[in-house]
Write an enzyme that holds these catalytic residues in place. Structure first.
Site, mmCIF file in Angstrom:
data_model
loop_
_atom_site.group_PDB
_atom_site.id
_atom_site.type_symbol
_atom_site.label_atom_id
_atom_site.label_comp_id
_atom_site.label_asym_id
_atom_site.label_seq_id
_atom_site.Cartn_x
_atom_site.Cartn_y
_atom_site.Cartn_z
ATOM 1 N N LYS A 114 -12.178 12.838 1.103
ATOM 2 C CA LYS A 114 -11.926 13.633 2.314
ATOM 3 C C LYS A 114 -10.446 13.946 2.367
ATOM 4 C CE LYS A 114 -14.486 15.005 5.835
ATOM 5 N NZ LYS A 114 -15.942 15.139 5.782
HETATM 6 N N1 GLU Z 1 -17.318 18.538 5.336
HETATM 7 C C1 GLU Z 1 -18.706 18.473 5.031
HETATM 8 C C2 GLU Z 1 -19.201 17.042 5.205
HETATM 9 O O1 GLU Z 1 -18.628 16.272 5.923
HETATM 10 C C3 GLU Z 1 -19.046 19.068 3.673
HETATM 11 C C4 GLU Z 1 -18.390 18.419 2.484
HETATM 12 C C5 GLU Z 1 -18.617 19.174 1.178
HETATM 13 O O2 GLU Z 1 -19.315 20.155 1.163
HETATM 14 O O3 GLU Z 1 -18.050 18.728 0.186
HETATM 15 O O4 GLU Z 1 -20.215 16.671 4.698
#
Ligand code: GLU
Length: 424
Positions: A114
């Site tokens: 993240k």
């Molecule tokens: N931000 C989204 C999540 O928390 C998508 C992450 C992604 O597609 O890599 O799952």
């Protein structure tokens, strides 16, 4: 947000604790050995950067940003990037860990990551936002890449932001690398269906949960906290299934109409005014109060730690669908389980986004693109399979859906880690 609630910063400080507490519950059930436990309950890499951005008035501001990779045992690190004034390293670590479990629950070959930049994108001009994004992309380019770590949209980030990251990374390397990010615009290698994928995947599992708990979706009263990347299309999908969206909130406030709000009108209104507040045919309501409105389905689709030990006993919904990451604390989980509320946990409920990100990455690597029908069909298959596996695990271990999803995910990552063995 009302004053009686803890500030997002106070809450964010506990997000990693929450993630580790959830992990410990599942690790105990799995009787995971101590070494494996230590590996999996910590983040592999945590990068903090401070970087300058030239503002429109000629001044220079230094911003703080993070990219955390929790685990890469099952594949490259994967996860979104958020722009928010209250982002902290602690929060990003929690979100990275949840990504690892999320990818494992749906069985896609990624680890978890993240990112976050401490900023208020609403107070930046478009060109400031572009310069901030490009500089941040350069700062984290030492750890990202199509086979290393692949960012995607999250809170307050858009396909355009992903496009800038793709371009910045590609310019440095000298050729186009579409697979370095997902959630891009279609014109540069994005996937059909990615924009609504989180919402679509959530609906796939809400439909299954509603069948299982015998909650008719037609006429169901739905409350949605957060009207962004996940919450806004989710309102439309549930409305199409005959549910009534009776209250919606965003970072500026909340609106309520017990006879139902029109989601497409709301979307248009928010696009024009920047918020749902003031939407015609609705009453303003305290954004924290919408959580305990009488309703059938509650969808937290905003930030962490919204359903806590302080308000869980007031929730009236029969079904909670976590479109947000980490909206419920472990204390609240206990209360909800005791009260018989059925909860679709984040790492299952919102996994549609990263699942279609996986499809996007595969399409980019193959330069072979699918139509939307194929994307949605494959997504539905994966979501339903994951729902059934989690439910089966819940029955087998006699635990709630959160712990079941964690048990399933952690056992998969543990298995991969064991099989790879310890280096050196
Ligand atoms: N931000 C989204 C999540 O928390 C998508 C992450 C992604 O597609 O890599 O799952």
């Amino acid at each position: 947000m009302s004053m009686s609630q803890p500030s997002p910063a106070q809450l964010a400080d506990s997000a990693f604790n929450t993630a580790q507490k959830q992990f410990d519950i599942a690790a105990d059930l799995l009787q995971l050995d101590g070494n494996l436990r230590d590996i999996l309950r910590n983040c592999k890499r945590e990068l903090t950067v401070h970087f300058p951005v030239k503002m429109d008035d000629g001044s220079v501001r230094v911003f703080e940003g993070f990219r955390v990779q929790h685990n890469i045992a099952r594949g490259p690190a994967k996860g979104g990037l958020r722009f928010h004034p209250m982002v902290t390293l602690d929060e990003v670590k929690a979100l990275a860990m949840w990504m690892t479990w999320k990818c494992a629950v749906v069985g896609i070959p990624f680890g978890g990551a993240k990112g976050g930049v401490v900023c208020d994108p609403k107070k930046l001009s478009l060109s400031e936002l572009e310069r901030l994004t490009r500089r941040f992309a350069t700062e984290i380019s030492i750890i990202i890449g199509p086979d290393r770590d692949i960012p995607a949209p999250d809170v307050n980030t858009s396909p355009q932001v992903m496009g800038w990251i793709m371009d910045t990374y590609s310019m440095a390397i000298g050729h186009s690398v579409p697979a370095v990010v997902t959630g891009k615009p279609l014109s540069i290698g994005g996937s059909e269906g990615r924009l609504e994928a989180t919402a679509r995947g959530a609906v796939d599992v809400i439909v299954e949960a509603a069948k299982y708990r015998q909650i008719p979706l037609k006429g169901a009263r739905v409350v949605i906290q957060g009207f962004g990347n996940a919450g806004s299309p989710l309102a439309s999908f549930l409305h199409q299934l005959g549910s009534q969206i009776i209250a919606v909130s965003d970072s500026s406030g909340a609106v309520h109409n017990p006879r139902g709000l029109d989601p497409s009108g709301l979307r248009m209104y928010k696009r024009e005014t920047g918020s749902v507040v003031g939407f015609p045919n609705s009453e303003p309501i305290d954004p924290m109060r919408i959580l305990d409105l009488p309703c059938d389905i509650l969808v937290p689709a905003a930030l962490e730690s919204q359903i806590t030990g302080r308000n869980a006993d007031r929730i009236q919904a029969k079904l909670i669908a976590e479109a947000a990451n980490g909206p419920t604390t472990p204390e609240a989980d206990e209360i909800l389980t005791e009260r018989g509320v059925f909860l679709l946990p984040d790492i299952l409920c919102n996994a549609g986004g990263v699942t279609v990100s996986y499809f996007e990455w595969v399409q980019d690597l193959q330069s072979f693109f699918w139509d939307e029908g194929e994307v949605n069909e494959r997504l539905e298959r994966i979501m339903i399979r994951a729902f059934r596996s989690v439910l089966q695990t819940a029955e087998q271990y006699k635990v709630n859906m959160r712990t079941a999803a964690q048990v399933l995910a952690i056992s998969r990552v543990a298995e991969a880690t064991r099989t790879r063995g310890l280096f050196p």
